[in-house]
Design an enzyme around this catalytic site. Sequence first.
Site, PDB file in Angstrom:
ATOM      1  CG  HIS A  19      72.415   7.714  29.620  1.00  0.00           C
ATOM      2  ND1 HIS A  19      71.529   7.614  28.580  1.00  0.00           N
ATOM      3  CD2 HIS A  19      71.660   7.929  30.736  1.00  0.00           C
ATOM      4  CE1 HIS A  19      70.297   7.759  29.042  1.00  0.00           C
ATOM      5  NE2 HIS A  19      70.346   7.948  30.336  1.00  0.00           N
ATOM      6  CG  HIS A  53      38.624  -8.231  38.549  1.00  0.00           C
ATOM      7  ND1 HIS A  53      39.671  -9.133  38.547  1.00  0.00           N
ATOM      8  CD2 HIS A  53      38.303  -8.033  37.241  1.00  0.00           C
ATOM      9  CE1 HIS A  53      39.950  -9.468  37.294  1.00  0.00           C
ATOM     10  NE2 HIS A  53      39.151  -8.824  36.485  1.00  0.00           N
TER      11      HIS A  53
END
Lengths: 668, 668
Positions: free
Chosen positions: A269, A478
């Site tokens: 790989h 948030h």
Amino acid sequence: MSLSARTVTPEYHALLVDTIKTLAIDAVQLANSGHPGMPMGAADMAAVLWTRFLRHDPGQPSWPNRDRFVLSAGHGSMLLYALLHLTGYDLPLAELRRFRQWGSKTPGHPEFGHTAGVEVTTGPLGTGFAAGVGMAIAERLLAARYNQPGHRVVDHFTYAIVSDGDLMEGVAAEAASLAGHLQLGKLIYLYDDNQISIDGATDITFTEDVLARFAAYGWHVTRVDGHDAEAIATAIAAARAEETKPSLIACRTVIAKGSPNKAGTSASHGAPLGGAEVAATKAAMGWPAEPTFLIPEAIVDGQASARANLQAGREAWEEAFAAYRRAHPALAAELQAIFDNDTPRAAFDAIPSFPSGGAVATRKAGAKILEAMVKSHPVLVGGSADLAGSNGVNLAKETAQSAENPGGRVIHFGVREHGMAGIANGLALHGIRPYVATFLVFSDFMRGAIRLAALMRLPVIYVLSHDSFWVGEDGPTHQPIEHAMALRMIPDLWVCRPGDARETAAAWRLALARQVGDGPTAILVTRQDLPILEETREDIACGAYVLWEPEGVEAAELDGILIATGSELALARAAAHSLHAKGRSVRVVSMPCWEAFEAQPAEYRDEVLPPAITRRLSVEAGTTLGWGRYASACHGIDHFGASAPGEELARRFGFSAEAIVEHYLKLA
Amino acid sequence: MSLSARTVTPEYHALLVDTIKTLAIDAVQLANSGHPGMPMGAADMAAVLWTRFLRHDPGQPSWPNRDRFVLSAGHGSMLLYALLHLTGYDLPLAELRRFRQWGSKTPGHPEFGHTAGVEVTTGPLGTGFAAGVGMAIAERLLAARYNQPGHRVVDHFTYAIVSDGDLMEGVAAEAASLAGHLQLGKLIYLYDDNQISIDGATDITFTEDVLARFAAYGWHVTRVDGHDAEAIATAIAAARAEETKPSLIACRTVIAKGSPNKAGTSASHGAPLGGAEVAATKAAMGWPAEPTFLIPEAIVDGQASARANLQAGREAWEEAFAAYRRAHPALAAELQAIFDNDTPRAAFDAIPSFPSGGAVATRKAGAKILEAMVKSHPVLVGGSADLAGSNGVNLAKETAQSAENPGGRVIHFGVREHGMAGIANGLALHGIRPYVATFLVFSDFMRGAIRLAALMRLPVIYVLSHDSFWVGEDGPTHQPIEHAMALRMIPDLWVCRPGDARETAAAWRLALARQVGDGPTAILVTRQDLPILEETREDIACGAYVLWEPEGVEAAELDGILIATGSELALARAAAHSLHAKGRSVRVVSMPCWEAFEAQPAEYRDEVLPPAITRRLSVEAGTTLGWGRYASACHGIDHFGASAPGEELARRFGFSAEAIVEHYLKLA
């Protein structure tokens, strides 16, 4: 459906595949670095696609109607470089010999803008997948808007080769779900299903039924032997015939196919095969050990002939476009401007002015600006990750992109931030000027794709609202703290945090002026109302400027400077007024865009921030880390926020003119 | 399979559901902020789960063997707060009246560590989904390791309520694929399939076949009417009976069910119903308009009786655990330490020493350290996003986590960075000490979950290798520039960039010492070899220290300071030696962990960086933005990298002792 007039014989295919493989292993071996397994395993599918289907012209890589090819598995870059060279792109063999070397055209992963024929920078897995979805949306949108009866001037496919790794990534999952929803029938992905990833066989972690998943997304799916050229060709033809679904063709392959001892193993790989295995591989395929980088005469000839056919295809399109131009001159001019990435002057002119006085949230100002601009900008296209109204990008008069309405400007991305940003890159690569929106705090979810936009210098616009603790009740999950500064750190991304509606208009003007080759722009806007100030500017190309200072004070006589951005600008101005009343002459500098300021000449920068005036307090409702670049002290917030009304948080966190005055008065 | 001895009559269920709904709408109305639609729509499924299945003890929220309940759709926080109050957790009605107010126990989104009974901080969609997967892995791992014949002391379910938004997010997709692969049979998710998202009906963007997708992941899937209590109960019972697959139960619901005018609309998602609609809703359900926050007597009584049953369940477990302790004292002691989040002293002791001299990549040093530690730390559990060998977390002697080997320490996360980081949060919430690894550049993909770990103050360890342009040939997509500094900006995350093998050992010591309540730690390690220095320390709890300076020089006599981290430490040291030879007395400060340094007393900080010595050059192969906090000038890199061997890039980018000397000599 071959696009080349010549028939690709099995012998020719086999020879071409071996040429690709040996170029790849030779280049990786010479660089002593790279990924040989993927190019070897995927050479068959790539050769079928490139010889029988891909419509492009190596002599004119920017031909607008070319098929797009995305190598999402970017680590297999030598596959692409071999194809580009063999097909006739401006990529000499000498560059393949300089694979992964300083200044070469063959970097470790493909880089858009660096190598002719590379459509998108890939490497971070999944992101190429998402970019391809953006390209397919762009193609369909332009086709829907500009093609006319008898004139199909926009009509091409978007292909990609994707890997296991791509399909494990969430960004690809998000984009795939949206692609299925949008029924992107001209999107065709070949999945290099080699069952090997870096850590070993994919069955150690990836045993889901990929095709069933994609079928659930609404894709057309098939499985073929990835080394059977005819089967691959048949599957691609069927995918092209399926007009209402994107297609995933799983090609079962053997990684490093052709390597006697490393085929099918993860050892192939990410490391060179090694000299002995290169020799064994060449011997096994009946290929001479020397010279390296060998291209057989038959391939040279065959590819030259293919190239002539490809060029003829492009020239036929030029003729068709000329006919279209005669029949539909206005449309053709507009489309040509899109091909040229021109921004219409009228879009700048449409940006509204906001008189001072009153107060409006910059997200709402942004909504007005966007509404005004879109009428004059045909391909200002975008949307939100399910927060359109909140972000101020809810274009009520515009229609949504869908299979039924493929020309629609508004894209409902769903709660898929990373996919959205990845798709935006593909839109930008295809002549669209995308804007995409979410809450600033969720820019974290998009950073991978934002960074790629910056690296590719694409003019994507990010509208990021709810830009500080002033969000209020939604609480710390948030409320951005570190986000504005963390975005400023990404090279070539410009970050605007406008101080009121006027500066918001200026931020859009600045963003719109950035072009392909410049880079992306983030516009950070507020949830809460901000007063529209008298002194703010409608052009912030300078990045920072003197907003206010006591009249008649020479720069050298200043007591100090407050440097503010965004929602804190009005607070800083009020604080400076108070300080003036106390006999301290303090200048207020508005700095909505650091990067633009840093691009100014030193004289201008020194005029705004005179080096002799060292008492400088930054004022921004975000992390202080980074402000040391300009300020001697920082008024910011270095901890997470809390859930309470914004005004209360401001009191608790020290964001008032009084608190700024107090802080300033403590400075040495 | 009811866990409460009492039968839940349809009447009781209906009354409880209406109580939950009215508490939610009253709280949102009073706060004038919040999300009423989700609690109303999901009240039925939640009531069934909490009254008939959930095994927990409100009087002892940290009971180790409780079922876990994750509200992944964190915006529906009032659903959870109503349940916690009604079930008897330490959450008085007064706190529900203070929903979303400063200092209340009822913030806008649920916060772990803030409110008893909240298992995980949620709000950013998809992340709760992933955390639940981590909890289920933890439960199975502990059960496999510690349960003994006749003693099932670890044996519970992990439940969640997830929304459309959760299921659109890539982080959830990644976690779902891994959960299916791992066959987590005790993971049961209720999908609030209300077909509404903020921007409107989900069919504008989310038309995939969700259940088919989850079936493809290997999940058990069912669909029920989400307002039919018996159907829900039957589905949960079936999911519990399915032991080899995680379960997704799609509950078709109506958002804001019970609201005559807003049910089924996105208008009810993120805004209060309004006084009139609250009144209409209560009238429609036959509920008195006043008082608000009404809890009928029957519910008070019924819940008290349920609570007694729940307590009895927990007490029975205590007895069982006592028996286990008698039968298996050593195992019980180890398990108790896990419940108590104790870090074994032996794990610290196992950290190896590295003699100075020679050179080793810090990723390889990290591999040795990890190998040594795991033998003494039963729940140091983790893995990599398919880069285990590259990151240095490839524990060859340890086994992989799987359905067949549920006690395995190594988790093959696949190429799923965000899912990995989200799962790590769940592991940490369940007594595991997780480490997760990828390339530093891909920390961008995990930021959403890293930030939540910091917000929850969970001691997750991030191993981030290939930490600069020194990566070399892989090129700019794989070369971090802004990442170390961008991580330093996240509050409560500590970032270590060790300068050699010895400091790497110290970084692991520091990371291991951080506990639940402290926060996560990132360890940034190199691909390339680094010399092991004489002067580096094996303890970096001080964050920064004087590495070297010319002998006999008083601090006040110093010419300047070089402040370096990581791979640039040895370069800075060599530069200081050169400068000494030129007659300049320059101190080298090693600063592997900013946050630890900032936690030191001012005296220590002033000793290391004497305020009078203002000529200070930072040396770090990353963005300079941020270094202004300590340095007057910065030796860094503020542009993207390039593909070439690392040594060549170092020459090109000015990372050599000579270049540092040259830079220093230019300083005023």
